[in-house]
Design an enzyme around this catalytic site. Structure first.
Site, mmCIF file in Angstrom:
data_model
loop_
_atom_site.group_PDB
_atom_site.id
_atom_site.type_symbol
_atom_site.label_atom_id
_atom_site.label_comp_id
_atom_site.label_asym_id
_atom_site.label_seq_id
_atom_site.Cartn_x
_atom_site.Cartn_y
_atom_site.Cartn_z
ATOM 1 N N ASN A 37 -5.575 9.369 11.053
ATOM 2 C CA ASN A 37 -5.332 8.941 9.717
ATOM 3 C C ASN A 37 -4.135 7.231 10.399
ATOM 4 O O ASN A 37 -3.308 7.838 11.730
ATOM 5 C CB ASN A 37 -4.410 9.716 8.854
ATOM 6 C CG ASN A 37 -4.214 8.725 7.571
ATOM 7 O OD1 ASN A 37 -4.454 7.730 7.067
ATOM 8 N ND2 ASN A 37 -2.929 8.807 7.700
ATOM 9 N N ASN B 294 -8.444 -2.856 8.425
ATOM 10 C CA ASN B 294 -8.246 -2.033 9.602
ATOM 11 C C ASN B 294 -9.838 -1.437 10.307
ATOM 12 O O ASN B 294 -9.986 -1.904 11.261
ATOM 13 C CB ASN B 294 -7.150 -0.299 9.178
ATOM 14 C CG ASN B 294 -6.225 -0.415 9.984
ATOM 15 O OD1 ASN B 294 -5.556 -1.019 10.749
ATOM 16 N ND2 ASN B 294 -5.335 -0.711 8.506
ATOM 17 N N SER C 83 2.179 3.937 12.253
ATOM 18 C CA SER C 83 2.085 5.288 12.756
ATOM 19 C C SER C 83 0.581 5.671 12.378
ATOM 20 O O SER C 83 -0.080 5.567 11.517
ATOM 21 C CB SER C 83 2.814 6.318 12.407
ATOM 22 O OG SER C 83 4.140 6.231 12.132
ATOM 23 N N THR D 66 -3.108 16.581 9.115
ATOM 24 C CA THR D 66 -3.163 18.297 9.056
ATOM 25 C C THR D 66 -2.886 18.380 7.877
ATOM 26 O O THR D 66 -2.477 17.482 6.769
ATOM 27 C CB THR D 66 -2.411 18.605 9.774
ATOM 28 O OG1 THR D 66 -0.743 17.680 9.690
ATOM 29 C CG2 THR D 66 -1.955 18.450 11.631
ATOM 30 N N HIS E 60 -0.817 5.527 9.173
ATOM 31 C CA HIS E 60 0.731 5.145 7.691
ATOM 32 C C HIS E 60 0.601 4.677 8.182
ATOM 33 O O HIS E 60 2.071 3.999 9.099
ATOM 34 C CB HIS E 60 0.444 6.426 8.282
ATOM 35 C CG HIS E 60 2.190 6.585 7.166
ATOM 36 N ND1 HIS E 60 1.524 6.483 5.184
ATOM 37 C CD2 HIS E 60 3.244 6.736 6.752
ATOM 38 C CE1 HIS E 60 2.026 6.661 4.954
ATOM 39 N NE2 HIS E 60 3.394 6.534 5.325
ATOM 40 N N ASP F 214 0.340 13.319 5.603
ATOM 41 C CA ASP F 214 1.701 12.017 6.616
ATOM 42 C C ASP F 214 2.273 12.986 7.639
ATOM 43 O O ASP F 214 3.223 11.965 8.384
ATOM 44 C CB ASP F 214 2.127 11.125 5.943
ATOM 45 C CG ASP F 214 1.355 10.368 4.922
ATOM 46 O OD1 ASP F 214 0.128 10.066 5.683
ATOM 47 O OD2 ASP F 214 1.965 9.974 4.219
HETATM 48 C C1 GRF Z 1 -2.993 0.462 5.581
HETATM 49 O O1 GRF Z 1 -1.764 0.066 5.587
HETATM 50 C C2 GRF Z 1 -2.617 2.081 6.223
HETATM 51 O O2 GRF Z 1 -1.784 2.168 7.260
HETATM 52 C C3 GRF Z 1 -2.927 2.283 5.248
HETATM 53 O O3 GRF Z 1 -3.624 1.458 3.816
HETATM 54 C C4 GRF Z 1 -3.159 0.272 4.056
HETATM 55 C C5 GRF Z 1 -5.115 0.338 4.454
HETATM 56 O O4 GRF Z 1 -5.564 -1.559 4.102
HETATM 57 N N1 GRF Z 1 -3.153 3.600 4.947
HETATM 58 P P1 GRF Z 1 -6.797 -1.551 5.274
HETATM 59 O O5 GRF Z 1 -7.675 -1.195 3.693
HETATM 60 O O6 GRF Z 1 -6.915 -1.350 6.771
HETATM 61 O O7 GRF Z 1 -6.663 -3.019 5.103
#
Ligand code: GRF
Length: 201
Positions: free
Chosen positions: A104, A16, A133, A138, A106, A142
């Site tokens: 965040n 991400n 999402s 908060t 999720h 989640d």
């Molecule tokens: C993702 O699936 C994210 O939604 C979750 O942890 C994972 C992190 O993946 N919170 P990356 O480190 O961004 O590849």
């Protein structure tokens, strides 16, 4: 338009983070990437993009860690704190310090499947739709206000890996989008609680 200074927090792979870097959003300045794991693969993406990195590990208590993390983040004076696969539960004090500017991602269609192992649980529950999402953080895990969601189909032949890949693809699309909207100043957090009950506007 002035760039939005952001700090991204990671713990692992960092796909991400990579999507956020690759988006090259002209409204966003990634000031630093902070990891609680020195081995987090995502640190490499930050280094390749000449983004400052910080590693915070080896703290005895959650309180000590949260305090050090807060000091580290605040050095950069971010206008948005982005949790991108940051696998630590944060204390209410920490979360409240960044109220309204910590988000965040999720891997589920919240409020379904809060917590860990979302893809496995989605398959076990035999849902036909799953997704991801982006939400404000908060005190409750989640459970903060949702900014954007992406939905994907679940196929009978799916396993955890195929489903995760399909969801992750969407994560990489919606996280930069959410940050862009934030940078444009288009969000307003506006909630009223009466006796712990959310009153819908
Ligand atoms: C993702 O699936 C994210 O939604 C979750 O942890 C994972 C992190 O993946 N919170 P990356 O480190 O961004 O590849």
């Amino acid at each position: 338009m002035k760039k939005l200074p952001i700090v991204v927090l990671i713990s692992g792979r960092g796909s991400n983070l990579k999507a956020i870097i690759d988006a090259k959003d002209p409204l966003v300045d990634i000031c630093a990437v902070i990891s609680n794991k020195s081995q987090a693969g995502g640190l490499l993406y930050a280094k390749q993009a000449n983004i400052k990195t910080e590693v915070l590990d080896n703290f005895k208590t959650r309180a000590e860690f949260d305090k050090a993390l807060q000091i580290c983040i605040d050095k950069y004076q971010p206008k948005l704190v982005v949790l991108a696969g940051f696998m630590r539960i944060l204390s209410p004090e920490f979360v409240n310090h960044y109220q309204g500017y910590i988000i965040n991602i999720h891997p589920s269609l919240l409020p379904a499947f809060k917590g860990l192992h979302t893809h496995k649980r989605a398959l076990e529950s035999k849902v036909d739709k799953h997704g991801a999402s982006v939400h404000f953080v908060t005190e409750e895990l989640d459970a903060g206000p949702i900014i954007i969601q992406a939905q994907v189909p679940v196929f009978p032949e799916d396993n955890e890996e195929t489903l995760e890949a399909r969801v992750l693809n969407e994560e990489h699309r919606i996280y930069p989008q959410a940050i862009h909207w934030f940078a444009e100043g288009r969000f307003k957090l506006n909630e009223v609680f009466l006796d712990n009950q959310l009153i819908e506007a």
